[in-house]
Write an enzyme that holds these catalytic residues in place. Structure first.
Site: not given
Ligand SMILES: Cc1ncc(COP(=O)(O)O)c(C=O)c1O
Length: 439
Positions: A148, A254
């Site tokens: 995700y 990420d």
């Molecule tokens: C691993 C990861 N990347 C990106 C995101 C997206 O972040 P945001 O909700 O601040 O847009 C999330 C959100 O849960 C996440 O867990």
């Protein structure tokens, strides 16, 4: 409940979107009047202990005096100025801190406004990097299933193709490449059977087949969060990094959910001792006070983009480098710099291992997964959200499960007594049939 709150909640129910619930027949939303430490006070004056850190972000607890002060002090100077042609101390200091604390190859910082945007920025950086080298076929991403990375379009296109939003947006999402999700768990013996190496071979086959079109490989290091709180083996992460180097593909980590101590290391990449080409951070960056994220990259990535035909990176959000958010992020990172977080996170991990793990004996539980200040229970049946949410609130805790997952990632300041309350509530709920769908 007073009329004021009843009216507010009714208006909210009718007019305000909440995430992942129907607008015409929404699940209830509880109105928060105030929050302090690990407690949220709801409109009926009941207090709940927060087991979610407001989705991984509020690591130091609510209403923290240092974070409050940072915001107030900065607001007296200025709250925001455009970042095009202007700069300021909070953003510069934040960048210095991020460069110092992240893996050493990461030297350049792009500050944006949310996690999804940080991922978009990372993907655009990777694509523009290869375009600058005149390798324009390299514009696809390779990733693993169950990932995700956010809700914007480029991010959605690397989320799990089954559990993500691919079905609805299939026509417009870029078609990327997906390897199977890593199966060897954190803590298992990587060498015990050939499974780990077989997975790496399957991944390598994808690198080999698609290398000419791959701009980058993207992964959540060690913990696949929203895709199921799946905690995988550091050897797999090491192999991903190695394959990126071998096949000339950029590595994007990420760390939006895992960063800033949550897994027991400051960044989850450190479990595998790897240094990515591009790294995204967000969520806990401001201690959960304001939306802020950053995409860090190597000097090579930044210079290559800058020396390409465009001469600059093609992204520039209005609230880039917001001074209030940077100021509170600096205060949050200063709290982390005391290193007390490590002891607290390890304390939470030990408590969870001793007290959450035994729930594996419950006939409704399929698996229990723990790392750092993350504890997840996978149930055999999916939860009934409307029922289970209400019951958790009645039991004095704020836990928001999804699908077959009941999980907690509490603020680092959570005491054992408060953890006990969270775990006791989970144990009680597991006995309540109407909180779960039939088999
Ligand atoms: C691993 C990861 N990347 C990106 C995101 C997206 O972040 P945001 O909700 O601040 O847009 C999330 C959100 O849960 C996440 O867990």
């Amino acid at each position: 409940m007073t009329n004021k709150y009843t009216d507010l909640i009714n208006f909210d129910r009718q007019n305000v979107w909440h995430p992942y619930t129907s607008m015409s027949s929404p699940l209830p939303s509880y109105l928060v009047k105030s929050a302090e430490g690990v407690r949220l006070t709801l409109s009926d004056d009941n207090q709940v202990i927060d087991g979610m850190s407001s989705w991984w972000s509020v690591i130091h607890g609510y209403n923290h005096p240092d974070l409050n002060k940072a915001l107030i002090d900065q607001s007296k100077d200025f709250s925001h100025v455009m970042f095009g042609g202007l700069t300021h101390e909070p953003a510069i200091n934040l960048s210095k801190k991020l460069i110092a604390m992240t893996p050493e190859t990461l030297q350049r910082v792009f500050i944006s406004d949310s996690g999804s945007v940080a991922v978009e920025v990372a993907i655009k950086m990777a694509i523009q990097y290869w375009a600058s080298k005149k390798q324009t076929t390299k514009h696809k991403l390779l990733t693993v299933r169950n990932g995700y990375h956010g809700d914007t379009f480029a991010a959605m296109a690397v989320c799990d193709p089954v559990n993500g939003m691919h079905q609805i947006f299939d026509q417009v999402l870029v078609k990327n490449h997906f390897a199977d999700a890593p199966q060897v768990k954190f803590g298992q013996d990587w060498h015990a059977n050939a499974q780990g190496e077989n997975e790496v071979s399957a991944l390598e086959a994808l690198f080999d087949k698609h290398q000419h079109e791959l701009a980058a490989f993207i992964i959540e290091p060690i913990v696949q969060g929203t895709g199921g709180i799946r905690i995988y083996h550091p050897e797999y992460l090491k192999a991903c990094h190695r394959l990126c180097k071998k096949y000339n593909v950029l590595f994007i980590a990420d760390e939006i959910a895992t960063g800033f101590g949550r897994t027991g290391k400051m960044f989850a990449c450190q479990w595998a001792d790897i240094s990515p080409d591009i790294m995204c951070v967000g969520k806990a960056l401001t201690g959960g006070y304001l939306s802020l994220a950053a995409t860090l990259c190597t000097t090579d990535v930044a210079n290559t983009i800058s020396e390409g035909e465009a001469g600059c990176f093609m992204h520039g959000p209005t609230f880039m480098g917001n001074a209030l958010a940077c100021a509170v992020a600096n205060a949050s990172l200063d709290l982390l710099a005391t290193n007390e977080w490590q002891e607290k996170v390890l304390g939470i991990e030990s408590y969870l291992k001793a007290n959450l793990s035994p729930l594996i004996q419950h006939q409704r539980v399929a698996d229990v997964r723990i790392l750092g200040a993350i504890g997840a229970i996978e149930t055999k049946q999916a939860v009934v959200m409307a029922k289970i949410q209400k019951r958790f609130v009645e039991l004095g805790v704020w836990i928001r499960p999804f699908g077959k997952l009941i999980y907690i990632m509490p603020p680092f300041i959570t005491t054992n007594k408060q953890l006990k309350k969270l775990i006791t509530a989970i144990a009680k709920i597991l006995d309540e049939d109407d909180c779960f769908e039939g088999i």
